[in-house]
Design an enzyme around this catalytic site. Sequence first.
Site, PDB file in Angstrom:
ATOM      1  N   ALA A 173       3.887   5.775  -2.702  1.00 40.15           N
ATOM      2  CA  ALA A 173       5.212   6.347  -2.966  1.00 40.15           C
ATOM      3  C   ALA A 173       5.511   6.475  -4.449  1.00 40.15           C
ATOM      4  O   ALA A 173       6.317   7.322  -4.855  1.00 40.15           O
ATOM      5  CB  ALA A 173       6.285   5.481  -2.307  1.00 40.15           C
ATOM      6  N   GLY A 175       0.806  -1.213   0.000  1.00 42.29           N
ATOM      7  CA  GLY A 175       0.000   0.000   0.000  1.00 42.29           C
ATOM      8  C   GLY A 175       0.836   1.257   0.000  1.00 42.29           C
ATOM      9  O   GLY A 175       0.550   2.220  -0.731  1.00 42.29           O
ATOM     10  N   GLU A 176       1.890   1.272   0.814  1.00 37.58           N
ATOM     11  CA  GLU A 176       2.761   2.437   0.879  1.00 37.58           C
ATOM     12  C   GLU A 176       3.568   2.610  -0.407  1.00 37.58           C
ATOM     13  O   GLU A 176       3.846   3.743  -0.823  1.00 37.58           O
ATOM     14  CB  GLU A 176       3.705   2.319   2.078  1.00 37.58           C
ATOM     15  CG  GLU A 176       3.018   2.393   3.430  1.00 37.58           C
ATOM     16  CD  GLU A 176       2.449   1.062   3.898  1.00 37.58           C
ATOM     17  OE1 GLU A 176       1.867   0.998   4.984  1.00 37.58           O
ATOM     18  OE2 GLU A 176       2.594   0.056   3.154  1.00 37.58           O
ATOM     19  N   ILE A 177       3.930   1.488  -1.035  1.00 39.08           N
ATOM     20  CA  ILE A 177       4.646   1.567  -2.307  1.00 39.08           C
ATOM     21  C   ILE A 177       3.767   2.224  -3.370  1.00 39.08           C
ATOM     22  O   ILE A 177       4.234   3.041  -4.180  1.00 39.08           O
ATOM     23  CB  ILE A 177       5.105   0.169  -2.766  1.00 39.08           C
ATOM     24  CG1 ILE A 177       6.291  -0.307  -1.917  1.00 39.08           C
ATOM     25  CG2 ILE A 177       5.487   0.157  -4.241  1.00 39.08           C
ATOM     26  CD1 ILE A 177       7.548   0.521  -2.076  1.00 39.08           C
TER      27      ILE A 177
END
EC number: 2.4.99.12
Length: 446
Positions: free
Chosen positions: A77, A72-74
């Site tokens: 990002a 999710g963070e990727i």
Amino acid sequence: MISNLKAKSLYWLYNILLVMYWASLIPVLIYRLVKEEGFYQRIKQSIGYLPADLKQKIANRQAIWIHAASVGEIVAASPIVREIRRDHPEEILIVSVVTATGFRMAHQIIDSADGILYFPLDLPYFTNRILNIVKPKVIVLVETEIWPNFLRIAAHKHIPVMMMNGRISVRSAKRYRIITFFTRRVLSTIRVFCMQSRIDADYIISIGAAAEKVVITGNTKYDQTYGIVTAEEKKKLLREFGFPDNPYPIMIAGSTHKGENGAVYKAFSRVRENFPEARLIIAPRYVYQADIIHDEGLRYGISMAKRSDMQKGKLPSGPYDGILLDTIGELGRVYSLGDLIFVGGSLVRVGGHNILEPAAHGKPIVVGPNMFNFVEIFELLSSRGACVMVQNETEFIATCIDILTDRKRADRMKASCLSVVSENQGATARNLQELQRLLSDLQLWR
């Protein structure tokens, strides 16, 4: 003084507990070192031993370090890295992750980073070692990655840290408030908090962030390019799945958890009564559960083919009704095929998952009653009629059938999704403005 002693004591306690935790995992780690391909390199990087080619590339360059824990963070990002690379092509960009799935996802969707590595174990020696190697000019934490030792040592080395696309769940906020005197100390090392929403901003302040450091910049996931899938790419996916050229409807259940797949199968069975050519795609949150979900489908008379088998050339021996998407990094694009999307983690008490991915494709979205991890996004989409919340399995089945049989309702939901996403794009630019301001204040841009 008392507060400082408490904070120091908690750092000691944190380190002791962390060492005990990793010591308890030694048998598991040894097993994974023997059995799991690539795990040795992962462990090496986590204790501060980077690949020689990466060390050579970043030597004396003071990289911009962007940390994004998992998938999710990727996704969040990705547009950040893309825009930094576009505006500052001369900079060295490093992306770090925590999980193996995040590592694979980063390699799939982030092609403008100079290096992708595993985040160090948050113990003083390992953190200090890797910070001495990378010597970052700035560290960007994507969403909410709060690692006490890493932040403390970065502060001692005078490395500025900022949070981008910050988000805190209700559950995390409640836990952090128990040790606010400690989190206040940890968060004081961060220069600026770019939060997704007012709710997230209030939460980060409530656990110790200074209000004057907090700004609301929106969600960078609105700027992700997973909504761009050409007609030819869709046809290619349909061919790979063995679906007809224009099947209707395709029902997609994304990021499902244990306890949800039965409801999905029941709903699909009812849908198929109205639409014999209907197809189903289930993307489990944890791909190792694919075999269990496959067998569960057979109990409902539904045969599913595994995407991973198809990619290996193992084609199904007989007819099948749908695809188990047991792969990493494909769901965001596969959503483009759907006529109805259910986003999992919401019929069970997990808190929901990212509903922006199907919204970016302009798809009718259905979720269960547990969306507490994505309150603001859900409220925005639901207020415009783009996303429907159901309270139970019975309501879920009825809603799926209603949307698929009422084409006008489906079209209204699609249009609302696209409008909401379009209106909320630009968060990446706002986050990068804060990064630029930070670096300009520090006179670090060359």
